[in-house]
Design a protein around this motif. Structure first.
Motif, PDB file in Angstrom:
ATOM      1  N   VAL A   1       0.828  -1.207   0.000  1.00 13.02           N
ATOM      2  CA  VAL A   1       0.000   0.000   0.000  1.00 13.02           C
ATOM      3  C   VAL A   1       0.862   1.256   0.000  1.00 13.02           C
ATOM      4  O   VAL A   1       0.468   2.295  -0.567  1.00 13.02           O
ATOM      5  CB  VAL A   1      -0.959  -0.030   1.207  1.00 13.02           C
ATOM      6  CG1 VAL A   1      -0.183   0.039   2.517  1.00 13.02           C
ATOM      7  CG2 VAL A   1      -1.976   1.084   1.130  1.00 13.02           C
ATOM      8  N   ARG A   2       2.059   1.193   0.583  1.00 14.09           N
ATOM      9  CA  ARG A   2       2.952   2.353   0.539  1.00 14.09           C
ATOM     10  C   ARG A   2       3.460   2.606  -0.867  1.00 14.09           C
ATOM     11  O   ARG A   2       3.648   3.758  -1.287  1.00 14.09           O
ATOM     12  CB  ARG A   2       4.122   2.133   1.497  1.00 14.09           C
ATOM     13  CG  ARG A   2       3.725   2.080   2.972  1.00 14.09           C
ATOM     14  CD  ARG A   2       4.832   1.576   3.838  1.00 14.09           C
ATOM     15  NE  ARG A   2       5.190   0.190   3.522  1.00 14.09           N
ATOM     16  CZ  ARG A   2       6.105  -0.513   4.164  1.00 14.09           C
ATOM     17  NH1 ARG A   2       6.777   0.046   5.169  1.00 14.09           N
ATOM     18  NH2 ARG A   2       6.366  -1.758   3.824  1.00 14.09           N
ATOM     19  N   ARG A   3       3.683   1.533  -1.637  1.00 13.34           N
ATOM     20  CA  ARG A   3       4.117   1.703  -3.020  1.00 13.34           C
ATOM     21  C   ARG A   3       2.981   2.273  -3.878  1.00 13.34           C
ATOM     22  O   ARG A   3       3.216   3.068  -4.785  1.00 13.34           O
ATOM     23  CB  ARG A   3       4.606   0.369  -3.588  1.00 13.34           C
ATOM     24  CG  ARG A   3       5.390   0.511  -4.892  1.00 13.34           C
ATOM     25  CD  ARG A   3       5.812  -0.861  -5.413  1.00 13.34           C
ATOM     26  NE  ARG A   3       6.574  -1.595  -4.415  1.00 13.34           N
ATOM     27  CZ  ARG A   3       7.871  -1.426  -4.203  1.00 13.34           C
ATOM     28  NH1 ARG A   3       8.546  -0.543  -4.911  1.00 13.34           N
ATOM     29  NH2 ARG A   3       8.483  -2.149  -3.281  1.00 13.34           N
ATOM     30  N   VAL A   4       1.745   1.841  -3.596  1.00 14.36           N
ATOM     31  CA  VAL A   4       0.595   2.386  -4.329  1.00 14.36           C
ATOM     32  C   VAL A   4       0.476   3.889  -4.087  1.00 14.36           C
ATOM     33  O   VAL A   4       0.260   4.673  -5.015  1.00 14.36           O
ATOM     34  CB  VAL A   4      -0.689   1.652  -3.907  1.00 14.36           C
ATOM     35  CG1 VAL A   4      -1.915   2.307  -4.541  1.00 14.36           C
ATOM     36  CG2 VAL A   4      -0.620   0.189  -4.297  1.00 14.36           C
ATOM     37  N   ALA A   5       0.618   4.303  -2.831  1.00 13.15           N
ATOM     38  CA  ALA A   5       0.550   5.734  -2.514  1.00 13.15           C
ATOM     39  C   ALA A   5       1.675   6.508  -3.191  1.00 13.15           C
ATOM     40  O   ALA A   5       1.465   7.620  -3.694  1.00 13.15           O
ATOM     41  CB  ALA A   5       0.600   5.927  -1.003  1.00 13.15           C
ATOM     42  N   ALA A   6       2.877   5.912  -3.234  1.00 12.31           N
ATOM     43  CA  ALA A   6       3.999   6.589  -3.897  1.00 12.31           C
ATOM     44  C   ALA A   6       3.754   6.726  -5.396  1.00 12.31           C
ATOM     45  O   ALA A   6       4.092   7.764  -5.996  1.00 12.31           O
ATOM     46  CB  ALA A   6       5.291   5.814  -3.637  1.00 12.31           C
ATOM     47  N   VAL A   7       3.169   5.705  -6.011  1.00  9.67           N
ATOM     48  CA  VAL A   7       2.868   5.770  -7.446  1.00  9.67           C
ATOM     49  C   VAL A   7       1.891   6.906  -7.734  1.00  9.67           C
ATOM     50  O   VAL A   7       2.071   7.686  -8.688  1.00  9.67           O
ATOM     51  CB  VAL A   7       2.309   4.424  -7.941  1.00  9.67           C
ATOM     52  CG1 VAL A   7       1.695   4.569  -9.328  1.00  9.67           C
ATOM     53  CG2 VAL A   7       3.396   3.372  -7.963  1.00  9.67           C
ATOM     54  N   VAL A   8       0.857   7.036  -6.903  1.00  4.67           N
ATOM     55  CA  VAL A   8      -0.130   8.094  -7.113  1.00  4.67           C
ATOM     56  C   VAL A   8       0.511   9.469  -6.955  1.00  4.67           C
ATOM     57  O   VAL A   8       0.272  10.381  -7.757  1.00  4.67           O
ATOM     58  CB  VAL A   8      -1.309   7.913  -6.131  1.00  4.67           C
ATOM     59  CG1 VAL A   8      -2.289   9.084  -6.238  1.00  4.67           C
ATOM     60  CG2 VAL A   8      -2.028   6.601  -6.402  1.00  4.67           C
ATOM     61  N   ARG A   9       1.347   9.639  -5.946  1.00  6.47           N
ATOM     62  CA  ARG A   9       2.002  10.940  -5.743  1.00  6.47           C
ATOM     63  C   ARG A   9       2.920  11.289  -6.918  1.00  6.47           C
ATOM     64  O   ARG A   9       2.921  12.423  -7.413  1.00  6.47           O
ATOM     65  CB  ARG A   9       2.801  10.924  -4.436  1.00  6.47           C
ATOM     66  CG  ARG A   9       1.934  10.913  -3.189  1.00  6.47           C
ATOM     67  CD  ARG A   9       2.738  11.284  -1.972  1.00  6.47           C
ATOM     68  NE  ARG A   9       3.800  10.314  -1.733  1.00  6.47           N
ATOM     69  CZ  ARG A   9       3.699   9.263  -0.935  1.00  6.47           C
ATOM     70  NH1 ARG A   9       2.556   9.039  -0.298  1.00  6.47           N
ATOM     71  NH2 ARG A   9       4.703   8.433  -0.759  1.00  6.47           N
ATOM     72  N   LEU A  10       3.712  10.308  -7.367  1.00  2.00           N
ATOM     73  CA  LEU A  10       4.644  10.583  -8.458  1.00  2.00           C
ATOM     74  C   LEU A  10       3.911  10.849  -9.768  1.00  2.00           C
ATOM     75  O   LEU A  10       4.363  11.687 -10.579  1.00  2.00           O
ATOM     76  CB  LEU A  10       5.609   9.404  -8.621  1.00  2.00           C
ATOM     77  CG  LEU A  10       6.606   9.209  -7.476  1.00  2.00           C
ATOM     78  CD1 LEU A  10       7.441   7.958  -7.706  1.00  2.00           C
ATOM     79  CD2 LEU A  10       7.511  10.426  -7.338  1.00  2.00           C
ATOM     80  N   MET A  11       2.806  10.152 -10.012  1.00  2.00           N
ATOM     81  CA  MET A  11       2.038  10.415 -11.226  1.00  2.00           C
ATOM     82  C   MET A  11       1.430  11.812 -11.206  1.00  2.00           C
ATOM     83  O   MET A  11       1.352  12.487 -12.243  1.00  2.00           O
ATOM     84  CB  MET A  11       0.955   9.359 -11.387  1.00  2.00           C
ATOM     85  CG  MET A  11       1.467   7.950 -11.661  1.00  2.00           C
ATOM     86  SD  MET A  11       2.335   7.814 -13.249  1.00  2.00           S
ATOM     87  CE  MET A  11       0.979   8.065 -14.383  1.00  2.00           C
ATOM     88  N   GLU A  12       1.008  12.270 -10.036  1.00  2.00           N
ATOM     89  CA  GLU A  12       0.487  13.633  -9.926  1.00  2.00           C
ATOM     90  C   GLU A  12       1.589  14.658 -10.175  1.00  2.00           C
ATOM     91  O   GLU A  12       1.359  15.686 -10.817  1.00  2.00           O
ATOM     92  CB  GLU A  12      -0.139  13.838  -8.539  1.00  2.00           C
ATOM     93  CG  GLU A  12      -1.402  13.021  -8.312  1.00  2.00           C
ATOM     94  CD  GLU A  12      -2.477  13.344  -9.316  1.00  2.00           C
ATOM     95  OE1 GLU A  12      -2.676  14.550  -9.616  1.00  2.00           O
ATOM     96  OE2 GLU A  12      -3.128  12.412  -9.826  1.00  2.00           O
TER      97      GLU A  12
END
Length: 315
Positions: free
Chosen positions: A117-128
């Protein structure tokens, strides 16, 4: 060097598409090892492979066997190191779309694709951040990104049957479980994970509830009990809605408590928050969790001289 470049090194000038192309995947003559395995019989083919390599040997689109454990070792002298897969570009975009546009919870996306779940959150932040840079006209290192993804194993995006990217239910080691405890108990007693958690601390949750996705354990229990897939999904949706409601209520109570107990003084650069602290909350041993300075902790006295922790009787 030039003799190697003209001989075995020719394979690395034009690497195979969709392959990591590490040194360990080739022999000294520059031949692809897994390609030569096709010419062996079944006994000779699997004689020198480990269990992981045998399981991973499937055909890819180009007719070559898929990369096995031996092909994912970039350092020939370090056989214990294996290159771990990274998220593909399509999978990253699908994760961002599910979270930002469809409003799917981070834990639900994590459980669906087998990603922490931490990697999912990081992916969303980086895509933004990437979208913001594109709107501002900042250049992106697309060529570097594509080159790195071409050299590393990637987890593809398959909506119908998504492969698990990494273990997502690894149990983190809680600081309360690092102390040494001798607990005498009867042999006829059923000692469960909940009993072990209460032994370390009265408020410590058992391992089944401290993992990242305890709902996956519940789904496995329902499947073992004979519930069909539709029933399991319906029950899980009900539990998810209850969990969201509890989380919202807890956040609401926290904000109400802060509004009652804290005083905020706005400043030029920061806002200062003041809260009344009672000296009576340190408890008799001075280690109350609401005491000032509790964040710094106190070491356990397991190895301190004169501490006898081995019990001599059963209560």
């Amino acid at each position: 060097m030039f003799a190697w470049l003209k001989g075995p090194g020719k394979a690395f000038r034009k690497p195979l598409p969709g392959s990591s192309n590490y040194l360990s995947a080739y022999d000294r003559q520059g031949n692809l090892i897994r390609k030569g395995r096709e010419e062996r019989d079944d006994r000779g083919r699997f004689a020198d492979l480990g269990e992981d390599e045998v399981l991973k040997e499937t055909e890819d689109r180009d007719g070559l066997p898929k990369e096995g454990a031996r092909d994912l070792k970039p350092y020939p002298l370090n056989a214990q190191f294996k290159s771990q897969p990274v998220l593909s570009e399509d999978l990253r975009r699908a994760i961002n779309e599910l979270v930002t546009e469809n409003g799917i919870d981070l834990k639900a996306v994590s459980a669906a694709f087998g990603i922490d779940v931490r990697r999912v959150a990081a992916v969303v932040r980086l895509m933004e951040v990437e979208k913001a840079w594109e709107q501002e006209g900042k250049p992106l290192a697309k060529a570097y990104n594509d080159a790195v993804l071409a050299m590393l194993p990637t987890t593809p995006y398959r909506p119908s049957n998504p492969p698990a990217h990494e273990p997502i239910n690894d149990l983190p080691v809680h600081p309360w479980t690092r102390q040494q405890i001798f607990l005498p108990t009867s042999e006829s007693r059923v000692f469960t994970r909940a009993d072990a958690a209460k032994t370390f601390h009265p408020s410590l949750l058992p391992a089944d509830e401290r993992i990242a996705h305890p709902e996956l354990v519940q789904i496995a229990k329902w499947e073992h009990e004979g519930f069909d897939r539709e029933t399991r999904q319906r029950l899980m949706r009900e539990k998810d809605s209850e969990s969201v409601a509890r989380k919202e209520m807890k956040e609401y109570k926290r904000k109400q408590w802060e509004r009652r107990t804290q005083v905020t003084v706005p400043g030029r650069r920061w806002d200062f928050k003041f809260q009344d602290i009672s000296a009576e909350k340190v408890n008799k041993d001075g280690r109350g969790h609401e005491a000032v300075g509790i964040r710094y902790g106190m070491p356990h006295e397991d190895r301190k001289k004169g501490q006898f922790k081995i019990p001599t009787k059963v209560e």
